[in-house]
Motif scaffolding. Sequence first.
Motif, PDB file in Angstrom:
ATOM      1  N   GLU A 266      -5.132   7.538  -4.557  1.00 16.95           N
ATOM      2  CA  GLU A 266      -3.943   7.281  -5.366  1.00 16.95           C
ATOM      3  C   GLU A 266      -3.751   5.785  -5.563  1.00 16.95           C
ATOM      4  O   GLU A 266      -3.395   5.331  -6.660  1.00 16.95           O
TER       5      GLU A 266
ATOM      6  N   GLU B 121       6.389   1.768   2.569  1.00 16.71           N
ATOM      7  CA  GLU B 121       7.332   2.346   3.515  1.00 16.71           C
ATOM      8  C   GLU B 121       8.363   1.316   3.971  1.00 16.71           C
ATOM      9  O   GLU B 121       8.026   0.157   4.209  1.00 16.71           O
TER      10      GLU B 121
ATOM     11  N   GLY C  60       4.557   6.811  -0.305  1.00 22.15           N
ATOM     12  CA  GLY C  60       4.815   7.837   0.697  1.00 22.15           C
ATOM     13  C   GLY C  60       3.613   8.514   1.292  1.00 22.15           C
ATOM     14  O   GLY C  60       3.692   9.075   2.371  1.00 22.15           O
ATOM     15  N   SER C  61       2.460   8.491   0.622  1.00 23.29           N
ATOM     16  CA  SER C  61       1.322   9.268   1.111  1.00 23.29           C
ATOM     17  C   SER C  61       0.226   8.404   1.725  1.00 23.29           C
ATOM     18  O   SER C  61      -0.528   8.866   2.571  1.00 23.29           O
ATOM     19  N   GLY C  62       0.131   7.164   1.287  1.00 24.59           N
ATOM     20  CA  GLY C  62      -0.883   6.292   1.854  1.00 24.59           C
ATOM     21  C   GLY C  62      -2.302   6.752   1.604  1.00 24.59           C
ATOM     22  O   GLY C  62      -3.167   6.634   2.468  1.00 24.59           O
ATOM     23  N   LYS C  63      -2.573   7.283   0.433  1.00 25.38           N
ATOM     24  CA  LYS C  63      -3.899   7.764   0.096  1.00 25.38           C
ATOM     25  C   LYS C  63      -4.640   6.721  -0.742  1.00 25.38           C
ATOM     26  O   LYS C  63      -4.111   6.235  -1.751  1.00 25.38           O
TER      27      LYS C  63
ATOM     28  N   SER D 291       0.630   3.661  -3.233  1.00 21.30           N
ATOM     29  CA  SER D 291       0.552   5.076  -2.884  1.00 21.30           C
ATOM     30  C   SER D 291       1.868   5.496  -2.241  1.00 21.30           C
ATOM     31  O   SER D 291       1.978   5.564  -1.018  1.00 21.30           O
TER      32      SER D 291
ATOM     33  N   SER E  95       4.783   0.114  -4.781  1.00 20.58           N
ATOM     34  CA  SER E  95       3.839   0.799  -3.894  1.00 20.58           C
ATOM     35  C   SER E  95       2.639   1.322  -4.662  1.00 20.58           C
ATOM     36  O   SER E  95       2.773   1.852  -5.771  1.00 20.58           O
TER      37      SER E  95
ATOM     38  N   TYR F  82       0.839  -1.204   0.000  1.00 18.85           N
ATOM     39  CA  TYR F  82       0.000   0.000   0.000  1.00 18.85           C
ATOM     40  C   TYR F  82       0.871   1.250   0.000  1.00 18.85           C
ATOM     41  O   TYR F  82       0.894   2.019  -0.961  1.00 18.85           O
ATOM     42  N   LYS F  83       1.629   1.455   1.055  1.00 11.19           N
ATOM     43  CA  LYS F  83       2.457   2.655   1.161  1.00 11.19           C
ATOM     44  C   LYS F  83       3.896   2.418   0.707  1.00 11.19           C
ATOM     45  O   LYS F  83       4.579   3.361   0.311  1.00 11.19           O
TER      46      LYS F  83
END
Length: 340
Positions: free
Chosen positions: A296, A270, A290-293, A288, A286, A267-268
């Motif tokens: 996106e 990270e 870095g933002s985890g939206k 999204s 990923s 998902y993110k």
Amino acid sequence: MFETKIIEATDDGMKEAQNEAVACLRRGELVALPTETVYGLAADAFNAEAVAKIFAAKERPEFDPLIVHIASYTDLKTVAEVPEDIADTVKKLANEFWPGPLTIILPKTPAVPDLVTSGLPTVAVRQSGHPIFRGINQALGRPIAAPSANRFGRISPTSASAVMKELGGRIPLIVDAGACGEGVESTIIRIEPREGKKPLFYLHRAGPITKEQLQPFGRVEKVKPGEKLQSPGQLDSHYAPLTPFRLLKSPEDFVPEEGKSYGLLSYKGEEGGEYVRMYDWDSVVSLSPGSGKLAEAATRLFFAMREMDEMGFDEIIAEPVSETGLGVAIMDRLRRASAR
């Protein structure tokens, strides 16, 4: 076999692209067109021979019905007979969500060929919000049947290049308008009236129009597993890459096999995320970065799945996302991709 042509719908080439697409559709041929969700494989919905070409090009079973797209709300009467007891609800939903990624199942008119609806007495209808699709729909002057422009069961295309990989040589024309904005297919609902109460919306497919957005207009319930197929998007296995694909419920569910290569659909993405750090992945993609939206992630979902499918892993592992808002649609696609 066709020599598939791609025509760019740029500002300068918009009229040419529209004219060529409309001419193709009027000849009874297929055209891949951009929508706000994914690219669709379009045919004149009133031309049964043209619609049959959709099933052939996609290798789609004829028991799986198609969505019919109309250019404006006033065209609804040409494809659907709206029952009086839900007419007000349909109007409210159309005012709120059309043009846009909401598909409504309604009784069909005799003008809609049975092949379009797989013999069902109902038709799935929506009005696309993509300006190019709408312009072609209006210029054609007839409704357009358009499932996703990919081979049956495969990853839905969100770019013209993805359509070419799926259907190059099978169709004459692709209209290229860049990447799709939403990234997952439309929400599909069926309406059941309730006397003295808000109507009941049966959710046949989760999509960009979320449960939370629909709730002001009615009560939302999921279609029960195993219920008779009444719309596109209900098959258990769908949207799948060729590479074996597995959706995890928790990190503990992953037990790697020695000698196999694994990619993680995260998902993110990270570095500190529990799914990322639990294994030395061959690659992490990923949804999204870095933002985890969720918005996106939905837009990138099919692009990322296709990218990973081309990396040559032995297996793609997907981490879950939160099932709130658009996360419901994302998890729906991930589950179906892992179900084969």
